[in-house]
Each structure stands twice: as structure tokens, then as C-alpha cells.
Design an enzyme around this catalytic site. Structure first.
Site, PDB file in Angstrom:
ATOM      1  CG  ASP A 113      48.183  53.456  29.384  1.00  0.00           C
ATOM      2  OD1 ASP A 113      47.436  54.252  28.786  1.00  0.00           O
ATOM      3  OD2 ASP A 113      47.765  52.600  30.166  1.00  0.00           O
ATOM      4  NE  ARG A 121      51.785  45.241  36.039  1.00  0.00           N
ATOM      5  CZ  ARG A 121      51.556  44.583  34.913  1.00  0.00           C
ATOM      6  NH1 ARG A 121      52.339  43.581  34.558  1.00  0.00           N
ATOM      7  NH2 ARG A 121      50.554  44.911  34.138  1.00  0.00           N
ATOM      8  CG  ASP A 165      49.295  46.485  37.560  1.00  0.00           C
ATOM      9  OD1 ASP A 165      49.238  45.608  38.436  1.00  0.00           O
ATOM     10  OD2 ASP A 165      48.915  46.312  36.391  1.00  0.00           O
ATOM     11  CB  SER A 186      42.827  48.702  29.780  1.00  0.00           C
ATOM     12  OG  SER A 186      44.100  48.543  30.365  1.00  0.00           O
TER      13      SER A 186
END
Length: 417
Positions: free
Chosen positions: A15, A96, A125, A178
């Protein structure tokens, strides 16, 4: 005219790799600064840096915050016994807010008005990153390509990357999972996992952990020493947070510890399925729970169970930088004053067995709890206690007897002293 600056949360994965050329195509007035926050992912950071530069970034920051991540984020969750929906140890959710914090620091240093990220529009996220950024600097503007561009799948992203000549580092349409990795865990999503009818191919999936079939046939013992809820020694050796979790990941991974298949309720309103590997974290939280059972008084222990569940939801739901979390941390730290001692665990084929513990703050007293008669407890005292404890139920029974006198069925109660 000098360009405005955007700080991109960069990992070098699929990504974020395609975001750099996409930003250059669609925001030609922005100078792209890539920021890779290393929270323990096993990537070649020099390769990541060069990849960002070759893709069009003007500058790259590599931030090594592994020990800070463990000691200031993961250990708070261990002290809380935070487990989301009874299974998930929150590996991504802890990382995060720290990543967001470092992005904001770089943005301030560079005078950047924008932060970009590669979180999908369906994931948790995006909420965690953006809520954390808003908590730290509400004036920074967000660019979230997955909510803007016409790329709609990982297959589309692979096609775009190939068209731009971007190294995908082994990602193909057949191996399209992923993954998110840090020192606490690896998560696997997408691909065949999206159909709950499919059994995971653990031989293909697992990266930190042996399958149960491949785990050793011989058990292994580990001793973890805690000081006020913080793990400080492993098998007698003093270790900082990073080294502690690395060592426990190795031993836990060898024995197939901490693999879960979770169909979870996402923050954004849908259910999703993921495979999580958390070998070292699983050992820490299990040892910590055993030790708390040894040293916490009953009401504190029971109330903390409620807080643990709420704490996990709070972290999962992007509320790391909230007043409620600060209040929870204050309460939890108070409960940890006596959570000091050593716990021994026996590891075998994906299982963790309790193998003993010691603490100078233990509330378990063998003299009292033993079936043998001791000086500290007179069994005759239980008679009066039971009379008082059972009083409400005796009153209830008497009331039912009186109410049934005029009924069709007579109920007779006999009390024996």
C-alpha cells in the site's frame, strides 16, 4: 514557489509503496517525506529507505522505537491484562498511536501541514492513526489515498505497482495476504482467510511460530520475574523490554504458543477474520495473570477483570490518547504495587501450563488454606459465618412458605442446625 510538505507513514509494503508515485501524480505541489517507524518489524531498513527514495520521496526518516513500544505501550496492556474479545492481544492497536506520535513529531520538525497513510477505508487503523494525530495536533490535515483513488483491491494495487516498476518484495496475486508485523505480533488477513469456511494453511501462513505439529516433542520451562507488574527478568537474566519480548517470541514461537484464528468485530462496523501470532506476548500476559491471582485481594481482582475488558475495547477503539485511558492507567498502576514475584511456565505443543510461583506479597497462606488444622483458622468459625451468609435465602424460603399456605401445593421446608 516552495512546495508544501506531506509526511507519509511508510512501511515499504504494497500500500505505502504505491502511494508515493500516486501522490506525485495527483499532488504535484507536495514534497513527499517518508517516515518509517520501526516497532519491531523484521525488515531491512536500508532497503526500505532506498525503496522510498527510488519511488520519489525527497527524504526518509527511519525511527527505531522498538524498546519504547514495548515498555510504554505493550507493558501497559500487560499490566491491564487487556485482551480484546477474549483472544486478541492488540498488537496492531498498540503500535498505531506510537506511529502517529512519531509522524506528528516529524511533521513538526519539517514544517509539514499534511500526513498521509496507507490504511484502507474498511479498516480500524485509519481511525487509530487519525484519531491519535488529531489528539496530538488537530491542525494537521490528512491524506488517505484508499478513500480517494480508484484502486479498489489488492489485485489493483499490485497491477499499479507493476506498472510503476515498484519492487513488491515477494507479494503476488497468489500470496496476497495483508500482513502487519511488529515485535509483539504478526497479523495475517485477506486471501483465502476472507472465507470463514476455509481452514487456514498454517504451514504457509505462520512466520513467528511453529505449527503444533512442528513444535518440539519435549516440554520447556521458563521463569519470568515481575516487578510491580513489569517483566524484568527471564530465567534469572535482567532484560529490557525489547530483549525480553524478542527472547520470549523465540521460545514461545518454537513451542507453537499464541496463534489464534479470530473473527472479530471491527471498530468500523463489520466483522473480519485474521490469524494472529503473538508468542511472547501470550507468555507474558498468562504469567502476569497467574501472579495477580497470587497477590491481589479478592475485590480488587474481580473489579480489575471489568477494567481489563474495557481497557482492551478502549485501546482497540482508538482511544489511546484519552482521559479515560489515563484514568484506567492510574487505577491499574495502583493495583500493580504488589505484583512482584516469579512465575514458572511449562511450554509444550502450543499449550502453557502453570509450574509454580513465588512472591513476598502472596495473599495465599498455606497454613490457612490447607485441609490440615492450622493456628490461623478455626473451622468452627464457619458456623456463624454460614448462618449470616445464608440469612437472606432463609428469609426468602420462609416468605415462599407463607405465600403457599393458601395455594394448591404445600411446600414444606425443614431447617437443620
Amino acid at each position: 514557489m516552495e512546495k508544501e510538505k506531506v509526511v507519509l507513514a511508510y512501511s515499504g509494503g504494497l500500500d505505502t509503496s504505491i502511494i508515493i508515485p500516486w501522490l506525485k501524480e495527483n499532488y504535484d505541489n507536495l514534497d513527499i517525506i517518508a517516515c518509517c517507524v520501526n516497532v519491531g518489524q523484521e525488515d531491512d531498513m536500508e532497503f526500505v529507505k532506498n525503496k522510498a527514495l527510488s519511488s520519489g520521496a525527497s527524504k526518509v526518516y527511519i525511527q527505531n522505537v522498538v524498546n519504547e513500544f514495548v515498555e510504554e505501550y505493550v507493558y501497559k496492556g500487560i499490566k491491564a491484562n487487556a485482551i480484546y474479545e477474549g483472544k486478541y492481544l492488540l498488537g496492531t492497536a498498540y503500535a498505531r498511536p506510537l506511529i502517529a506520535k512519531k509522524l506528528v513529531e516529524v511533521a513538526h520538525k519539517e514544517g509539514a501541514k499534511y500526513i498521509a497513510h496507507g490504511c484502507t477505508g474498511k479498516g480500524n487503523d485509519q481511525v487509530r492513526i487519525e484519531t491519535a494525530i488529531a489528539s496530538l495536533d488537530p491542525f494537521i490535515k490528512i491524506i488517505a489515498p484508499w478513500r480517494i483513488w480508484d484502486i479498489t483491491s489488492r489485485e489493483d494495487a499490485i497491477d499499479y505497482a507493476e506498472a510503476k516498476g515498484i519492487d513488491l518484495n515477494g507479494i503476488t496475486k497468489k500470496r496476497i495476504y495483508s500482513r502487519d508485523q511488529n515485535i509483539l505480533h504478526i497479523s495475517h488477513e485477506g486471501g483465502m482467510l476472507e472465507n470463514p469456511a476455509n481452514e487456514p494453511d498454517f504451514d504457509e501462513l505462520l512466520m513467528m511460530t511453529n505449527t503444533v505439529e512442528k513444535a518440539p516433542d519435549k516440554a520447556e520451562y521458563v521463569e519470568i520475574e515481575f516487578n510491580e507488574g513489569i517483566p524484568v527478568k527471564l530465567n534469572g537474566e535482567k532484560l529490557n523490554g525489547e530483549d525480553m519480548l524478542k527472547a520470549l517470541n523465540k521460545v514461545g514461537g518454537t513451542h507453537g504458543i499464541g496463534v489464534i484464528d479470530l473473527l472479530e468485530n471491527r471498530l468500523v462496523g463489520m466483522k473480519s477474520r485474521g490469524i494472529y501470532e503473538t508468542p511472547g506476548g501470550t507468555l507474558l500476559i498468562e504469567a502476569h495473570k497467574y501472579l495477580e491471582s497470587f497477590v491481589l485481594e479478592k475485590e480488587a481482582a474481580h473489579f480489575k477483570e471489568t477494567i481489563s475488558s474495557k481497557y482492551a475495547e478502549l485501546v482497540y477503539n482508538a482511544m489511546w490518547f484519552s482521559g479515560l485511558k489515563d484514568a484506567f492507567d492510574a487505577f491499574i498502576d495502583t493495583t500493580q504495587k504488589n505484583v512482584t514475584g516469579t512465575v514458572k511456565l511449562k511450554l509444550y505443543k502450543g499449550t502453557i501450563k502453570f509450574a509454580g510461583m513465588t512472591s513476598k506479597y502472596a495473599l495465599y497462606n498455606e497454613s490457612i488454606s490447607s485441609f490440615s488444622t492450622g493456628d490461623l483458622y478455626d473451622q468452627k468459625d464457619a458456623t456463624g459465618f454460614i448462618h449470616l451468609y445464608s440469612l437472606p435465602y432463609k428469609i426468602q424460603a420462609l416468605n415462599e412458605m407463607n405465600n403457599n399456605k393458601n395455594g394448591s401445593t404445600e411446600v414444606v421446608y425443614t431447617f437443620k442446625e
